[in-house]
Motif scaffolding. Sequence first.
Motif, PDB file in Angstrom:
ATOM      1  N   SER A   3       0.660   0.071  -9.462  1.00  0.00           N
ATOM      2  CA  SER A   3       0.609   1.126  -8.464  1.00  0.00           C
ATOM      3  C   SER A   3      -0.451   0.834  -7.413  1.00  0.00           C
ATOM      4  O   SER A   3      -1.563   0.411  -7.740  1.00  0.00           O
ATOM      5  N   ARG A   4      -0.080   1.091  -6.157  1.00  0.00           N
ATOM      6  CA  ARG A   4      -1.043   1.041  -5.064  1.00  0.00           C
ATOM      7  C   ARG A   4      -1.113   2.401  -4.368  1.00  0.00           C
ATOM      8  O   ARG A   4      -1.236   2.513  -3.163  1.00  0.00           O
ATOM      9  N   ASP A   5      -1.006   3.431  -5.200  1.00  0.00           N
ATOM     10  CA  ASP A   5      -1.142   4.806  -4.744  1.00  0.00           C
ATOM     11  C   ASP A   5      -1.978   5.544  -5.776  1.00  0.00           C
ATOM     12  O   ASP A   5      -1.738   5.424  -6.992  1.00  0.00           O
ATOM     13  N   ASP A   6      -2.936   6.345  -5.322  1.00  0.00           N
ATOM     14  CA  ASP A   6      -3.856   7.021  -6.233  1.00  0.00           C
ATOM     15  C   ASP A   6      -3.168   8.061  -7.106  1.00  0.00           C
ATOM     16  O   ASP A   6      -3.717   8.472  -8.135  1.00  0.00           O
ATOM     17  N   ALA A  17       0.836  -1.196   0.000  1.00  0.00           N
ATOM     18  CA  ALA A  17       0.000   0.000   0.000  1.00  0.00           C
ATOM     19  C   ALA A  17       0.876   1.254   0.000  1.00  0.00           C
ATOM     20  O   ALA A  17       1.823   1.363   0.782  1.00  0.00           O
ATOM     21  N   GLY A  18       0.577   2.177  -0.915  1.00  0.00           N
ATOM     22  CA  GLY A  18       1.341   3.414  -1.017  1.00  0.00           C
ATOM     23  C   GLY A  18       2.604   3.300  -1.836  1.00  0.00           C
ATOM     24  O   GLY A  18       3.360   4.271  -1.936  1.00  0.00           O
ATOM     25  N   GLU A  19       2.856   2.149  -2.445  1.00  0.00           N
ATOM     26  CA  GLU A  19       4.070   1.932  -3.236  1.00  0.00           C
ATOM     27  C   GLU A  19       3.754   1.794  -4.718  1.00  0.00           C
ATOM     28  O   GLU A  19       2.606   1.543  -5.115  1.00  0.00           O
ATOM     29  N   PRO A  62       8.145   3.854  -2.386  1.00  0.00           N
ATOM     30  CA  PRO A  62       6.976   4.612  -1.927  1.00  0.00           C
ATOM     31  C   PRO A  62       6.663   5.742  -2.905  1.00  0.00           C
ATOM     32  O   PRO A  62       7.569   6.367  -3.471  1.00  0.00           O
ATOM     33  N   ALA A  63       5.402   6.015  -3.078  1.00  0.00           N
ATOM     34  CA  ALA A  63       4.989   7.035  -4.044  1.00  0.00           C
ATOM     35  C   ALA A  63       5.575   8.402  -3.724  1.00  0.00           C
ATOM     36  O   ALA A  63       5.860   9.193  -4.640  1.00  0.00           O
ATOM     37  N   ASN A  64       5.781   8.703  -2.433  1.00  0.00           N
ATOM     38  CA  ASN A  64       6.290  10.027  -2.078  1.00  0.00           C
ATOM     39  C   ASN A  64       7.771  10.194  -2.401  1.00  0.00           C
ATOM     40  O   ASN A  64       8.332  11.265  -2.172  1.00  0.00           O
TER      41      ASN A  64
END
Length: 341
Positions: free
Chosen positions: A82-85, A35-37, A106-108
């Motif tokens: 992707s598991r980030d919007d 999640a989030g990656e 991580p998406a960030n």
Amino acid sequence: MTDTMQRIVLARRPQGFPVDADFRLEDIDMPSPAAGEVLVRLTHMSLDPYMRGRMDYVKSYTAPQELDQTMGAGGVGEVIASRDDGFAPGDKVFGMFGWASHACLPANQLRKLDPDLPPSTALGVLGMPGFTAWSGLDAYAKMKAGETLVVAAATGPVGSMVGQLAKKAGLRVVGVAGGPDKCKMAVETFGFDACVDHRAYKTPIEMMEALHAECPDGIDVYFENVGGQVLGGVLPIMNTYGRIIVCGMIAWYSGESDDTGQMPLQKLWRMALVKRLTIQGLLQTDHVDRFGEFLAEVAPDVKSGKIAYLEDVAEGLENAPQAFFSMLKGGNTGKQVVKIS
């Protein structure tokens, strides 16, 4: 999608100049994003001189490269899961993915790329090297029209940006590069006023004489990328209140020495005193909060062709070590990248 990926790890710490046996190519399981990656298939990765310093287990401005772990590097690629919007398959992104065919981050820690520019520009002219040049000049050079700036490694991604920005600011710009072809490129491609071939001179005194011929009024700003005999030639002709921006010392990264490297400290210190020099170390990480400002200013000039850039592309992840060795010896022409797929 395949179940495996490739990566290159640091197999052992180099003793002097790195060799093939210091690296190992591995096949490993493909990661799955939590999640989030975001999972990315790399298309290009960056090779940069700072990587040599990280291979030694010494305290520095970055953590040393761990053994048996993916070699660190910036890269660009395409999102495949992707598991980030904020990211979707097909997006082109930059991240610190390493020497690898795929990576999960991580998406960030990712940045979407401008679709109107080749993705590889995020590794060079509009990436860390270009930003290093821009931020160093802006923060420390105190440039004034009519002054003289010298930059070493003049046709590399940092040096070529330094020269072009200094010319835009109205300075006389003299490059130092390895070989007549690179010197010609500095003048004809990047718009330098002159360029000195450091391979034609064997001592700091010879370098000084060659530089003085192109800088008859002395040097006001020196953007240091290499150390070695070039630095030895620059120091005696720095002007009073001159500024030296220390970005790199590639000539000494693997423990090599020379006449300048063996210069007594008191001689250097006296030059700094008598000429009231400002010697400033530069890490682009000190200025990252201004990266957006850099892109806003420079990207339009890259798109329009007002700022030129060159890329030296090695084909295949397995050839990254050899491309890295060549770059450390000045064998690249422009920004060194590796095309992964």
